[in-house]
Each structure stands twice: as C-alpha cells, then as structure tokens.
Design a protein around this motif. Sequence first.
Motif, PDB file in Angstrom:
ATOM      1  N   SER A  59     -13.379 -17.065   2.856  1.00 23.81           N
ATOM      2  CA  SER A  59     -14.502 -17.841   2.310  1.00 23.81           C
ATOM      3  C   SER A  59     -15.118 -17.056   1.042  1.00 23.81           C
ATOM      4  O   SER A  59     -15.209 -17.713   0.010  1.00 23.81           O
ATOM      5  N   SER A  78      -7.211 -21.194   9.136  1.00 25.04           N
ATOM      6  CA  SER A  78      -7.201 -19.824   9.420  1.00 25.04           C
ATOM      7  C   SER A  78      -5.872 -19.093   8.325  1.00 25.04           C
ATOM      8  O   SER A  78      -4.737 -19.734   8.610  1.00 25.04           O
ATOM      9  N   THR A  79      -6.021 -17.851   7.864  1.00 24.06           N
ATOM     10  CA  THR A  79      -5.114 -17.294   7.028  1.00 24.06           C
ATOM     11  C   THR A  79      -4.178 -16.692   8.181  1.00 24.06           C
ATOM     12  O   THR A  79      -4.809 -15.964   9.035  1.00 24.06           O
ATOM     13  N   ASP A 164     -27.175 -16.698   6.850  1.00 28.82           N
ATOM     14  CA  ASP A 164     -28.162 -17.820   6.348  1.00 28.82           C
ATOM     15  C   ASP A 164     -28.527 -18.735   7.822  1.00 28.82           C
ATOM     16  O   ASP A 164     -29.528 -19.265   7.716  1.00 28.82           O
TER      17      ASP A 164
HETATM   18  N1  GTP Z   1     -22.837 -20.393   7.599  1.00 25.53           N
HETATM   19  C1  GTP Z   1     -22.099 -19.811   7.255  1.00 25.53           C
HETATM   20  N2  GTP Z   1     -20.446 -20.155   7.394  1.00 25.53           N
HETATM   21  C2  GTP Z   1     -19.513 -19.354   6.576  1.00 25.53           C
HETATM   22  C3  GTP Z   1     -20.003 -18.302   5.773  1.00 25.53           C
HETATM   23  N3  GTP Z   1     -18.960 -17.864   5.186  1.00 25.53           N
HETATM   24  C4  GTP Z   1     -17.910 -18.575   5.668  1.00 25.53           C
HETATM   25  N4  GTP Z   1     -18.412 -19.532   6.757  1.00 25.53           N
HETATM   26  C5  GTP Z   1     -17.373 -20.381   7.648  1.00 25.53           C
HETATM   27  O1  GTP Z   1     -16.747 -19.528   8.422  1.00 25.53           O
HETATM   28  C6  GTP Z   1     -15.576 -20.303   8.641  1.00 25.53           C
HETATM   29  C7  GTP Z   1     -14.344 -19.202   8.674  1.00 25.53           C
HETATM   30  O2  GTP Z   1     -14.480 -19.017   7.436  1.00 25.53           O
HETATM   31  P1  GTP Z   1     -12.816 -18.222   6.915  1.00 25.53           P
HETATM   32  O3  GTP Z   1     -13.214 -17.903   5.525  1.00 25.53           O
HETATM   33  O4  GTP Z   1     -11.833 -18.996   7.146  1.00 25.53           O
HETATM   34  O5  GTP Z   1     -12.926 -16.899   7.945  1.00 25.53           O
HETATM   35  P2  GTP Z   1     -11.448 -15.902   7.859  1.00 25.53           P
HETATM   36  O6  GTP Z   1     -12.031 -14.658   8.257  1.00 25.53           O
HETATM   37  O7  GTP Z   1     -10.861 -15.741   6.513  1.00 25.53           O
HETATM   38  O8  GTP Z   1     -10.776 -16.167   9.110  1.00 25.53           O
HETATM   39  P3  GTP Z   1      -9.143 -16.117   9.352  1.00 25.53           P
HETATM   40  O9  GTP Z   1      -8.540 -16.628   8.208  1.00 25.53           O
HETATM   41  O10 GTP Z   1      -8.797 -16.800  10.568  1.00 25.53           O
HETATM   42  O11 GTP Z   1      -9.216 -14.546   9.636  1.00 25.53           O
HETATM   43  C8  GTP Z   1     -15.600 -21.434   7.902  1.00 25.53           C
HETATM   44  O12 GTP Z   1     -15.927 -22.631   8.442  1.00 25.53           O
HETATM   45  C9  GTP Z   1     -16.655 -21.070   6.548  1.00 25.53           C
HETATM   46  O13 GTP Z   1     -17.297 -22.301   6.124  1.00 25.53           O
HETATM   47  C10 GTP Z   1     -21.251 -18.109   5.577  1.00 25.53           C
HETATM   48  O14 GTP Z   1     -21.681 -17.185   4.696  1.00 25.53           O
HETATM   49  N5  GTP Z   1     -22.192 -18.793   6.247  1.00 25.53           N
END
Ligand code: GTP
Length: 391
Positions: A59, A78-79, A164
């Motif tokens: 994200s 998920s990555t 947040d």
């Molecule tokens: N509330 C909130 N949710 C967030 C924030 N950043 C990411 N998310 C949520 O967290 C979830 C996981 O985000 P990803 O970016 O897929 O996480 P990742 O670390 O890349 O996960 P993997 O690919 O499984 O390693 C998503 O549903 C996003 O919307 C944030 O700053 N605040």
Amino acid sequence: MSIEYEEQLAGSLVDSFPKDFGYGVENMDMMQENLENSPSADNKPRILLMGLRRSGKSSIQKVVFHKMSPNETLFLESTNKIYKDDISASSFVNFHIWDFPGQVDFFDPTFDYEMIFRGTGALIFVIDAQDDYVEALGRLHLTVSRAFRVNPEINFEVFIHKVDGLSDDHKIETQRDIHQRANDDLADASLEKLHLSFYLTSIYDHSIFEAFSKVVQKLIPQLPTLENLLNIFISNSGIEKAFLFDVVSKIYIATDSSPVDMQSYELCCDMIDVVIDVSCIYGLKDDSNSNAYDKESLAIIKLNNTTVLYLKEVTKFLALVCILREESFERKGLIDYNFHCFRKAIHEVFEVSSSTQRTGAAVQSSPPSSSGNGLARLKSAALNGTPRSLI
Ligand SMILES: Nc1nc2c(ncn2[C@@H]2O[C@H](COP(=O)(O)OP(=O)(O)OP(=O)(O)O)[C@@H](O)[C@H]2O)c(=O)[nH]1
C-alpha cells in the motif's frame, strides 16, 4: 562564465529589495538468478520494504509512487513475489524499491541475502501499529541485525504504520514502547551502533509522504548543497518556506533549514495536485507527447489569509514550491530573478555530480578550492557526497 550565485543574489538584494513493477519471481532460485542478472550493478541504491504480512508495504509503495488512492489499497492482494519497482523513469528518486512479501523467509540458507543487503541504501521495516507488534519486533530485530552485519552503511527506518486508527496519546505511547523494546533488543545483542529511526505513518494522510521524504533525503549526497541554495534563495526573496519537490511522488527532496510544519507541507502537496490536475484538463496540447508538467509549468495561488503559494519548474522531475506573504510577493520581479539563479545553480550542482561520476576518482581526488565562493563552494560540497547517482 556564469556569475556566482551568491553574488547575483546579493546584487539583486541591494538593487531592489530593501529587505509496474519490474518483475516478480516465483521462487528463491528464480529470484537468485534475477538478482544476479538484475541491474543492481547500475549503482542505483535499493530501498527495501520489509515487515510482516498485511503490515501495509505494498500500500505504501502504491500510494507514494503510483498515485493509488488509499481506499483502493483495501483491494490489494497479498504479495507472493518480490517486486522490484524502478521508479527512475518518472521520478527524480532514482532508486529501486523492493517490496518483500511478508511470508517470505529470506534467510532461507539457499538464498543469498548478503547480495540483497550489499546494494541497499535504506531498509524500511513496516510495523502494523493496529495489531499486536510483538512478533513484528522479533522479525525487525532479526532482519536489521543480519543486514547490519552484511552492510553497516544501511539506513534502518522503522515505519510505525496505520496510526490513523490510534488516538494521539496511544500513538505516542506505541512509539515509545516500540522504540524502547527494539533498542533493548539491540543492546542485548551488543548492537548499540545500529541506529533505528522511527516514524509514525499512515497512507490516509501526508505522514507517509513526509516519512518517505526523510528516508530519501538521507540517500541524497547533495542534500547539504540543496539546503544551502534554498536558504540563500528564501532569505534574499522574502519567502517563508520553500520545498524542492519530486513532482510525481510528492516527496520533498530538500527544504530550507527552518523547521517543517506538517500544514505547510500539506499545503504545498495540495498545490502540486491542483496544478497537475488543471494542467491535465486544460493544459495538454493535442499531440500525445505533451506533458502535464514541463518547462513552462508555473502557478501562483493567492489564499484569502494573505498567503501566496508559488510553484515553478526546476528540472524535468523537480518543482520549487514556496510559501510567502502577500507583501513579499509585491517584489515578484526579484523573486523571479532569484529563482532563475537558483534554478541555474541546481542544474549546475547536478551537472557537477554527474560529471564527477563520469570522470570518477580523478575528479574526486582534486582538492576542493577553499578560496572560491558561492557556487564554487557549493560545487565542492556536492563532490563530497557518496558516489550515488540521482539524475
Ligand atoms: N488503516 C490503515 N490501513 C492500511 C494502511 N496501509 C495499509 N493499510 C491496509 O492494510 C492492508 C494490507 O496492506 P498491504 O499493502 O497489502 O500489506 P503488505 O504488507 O503488502 O502485505 P503482504 O503483501 O501480505 O506482505 C490493506 O487492506 C490496506 O488497505 C494505513 O495506513 N492505515
């Protein structure tokens, strides 16, 4: 021969101013192969994004560098591969950003993690502050201690992310607790020299851009020079605050030395959005080669609280965004002239650093002149940076 930057400014002061990701790899063998064939040797430093699953790594990358809206990240899958993102084609930030899937055990003995850490400039470890972070702290310790042993030059950055969802008190308490535990773990392992920097971040506000700005700034060898130029520019132009922005990512790569307050930064980010949006709608010519941001890009926004925002193109990827009072803006001619000098100096700084890289050690070994002033001094400052290319 160009006139010295400081002299020009001083002169004007006296005269008129009373005052897609690259690729994904399915398994470790393929990844190893890709690492060996990858342009890691192209001297672009890497920024690694690591952390547990669902902590928010993808994200962050998508929101900061690919203009994804925060709500859309809810649908990110998920990555399951390592993604290498080269953003240098669209951004001043000339790095590779590698997003590691949370579940990958990159310490698998068959996998050469040393190769990854050797070419790394910064390692960002993302911790989900809305979740129980004990496991994340364990992984943080393991990751940074291994990385430090391979490459002690890496900047270790910890994003306490998704804040947040926390109240202000809870944010401070979480940061204190994570800071304390992470450093205790390092002290127990006799790794006091390993320095961790902590940031409270969220993709739902500007904190993620601010944090990324600071991470990137540490990797810019010319930073002191840029700050110096900005200081000279604002003090001679009656400007309160100036940021040098990477337009695409809205990361500020330098600012003057007065403290940054979040509101000013947000105001400048919003101005960039407005300018690019208006330019996309009304500014594009019919031919497909025209860009929303180009040499002509210039915008002045007067707010109803006597504040003026001023944006102007500096290089293909960089814009100067300033905040000033209406009274100071009456001397627009002076500001424009000083900007012209500033822009020229920035171009010269980067020309010097790229020619330094071309000529290599020969240039670096020549002693910087102590007698020169203005830009000459600034140029020699640029030479002192680590040999990382940014343009
Ligand atoms: N509330 C909130 N949710 C967030 C924030 N950043 C990411 N998310 C949520 O967290 C979830 C996981 O985000 P990803 O970016 O897929 O996480 P990742 O670390 O890349 O996960 P993997 O690919 O499984 O390693 C998503 O549903 C996003 O919307 C944030 O700053 N605040």
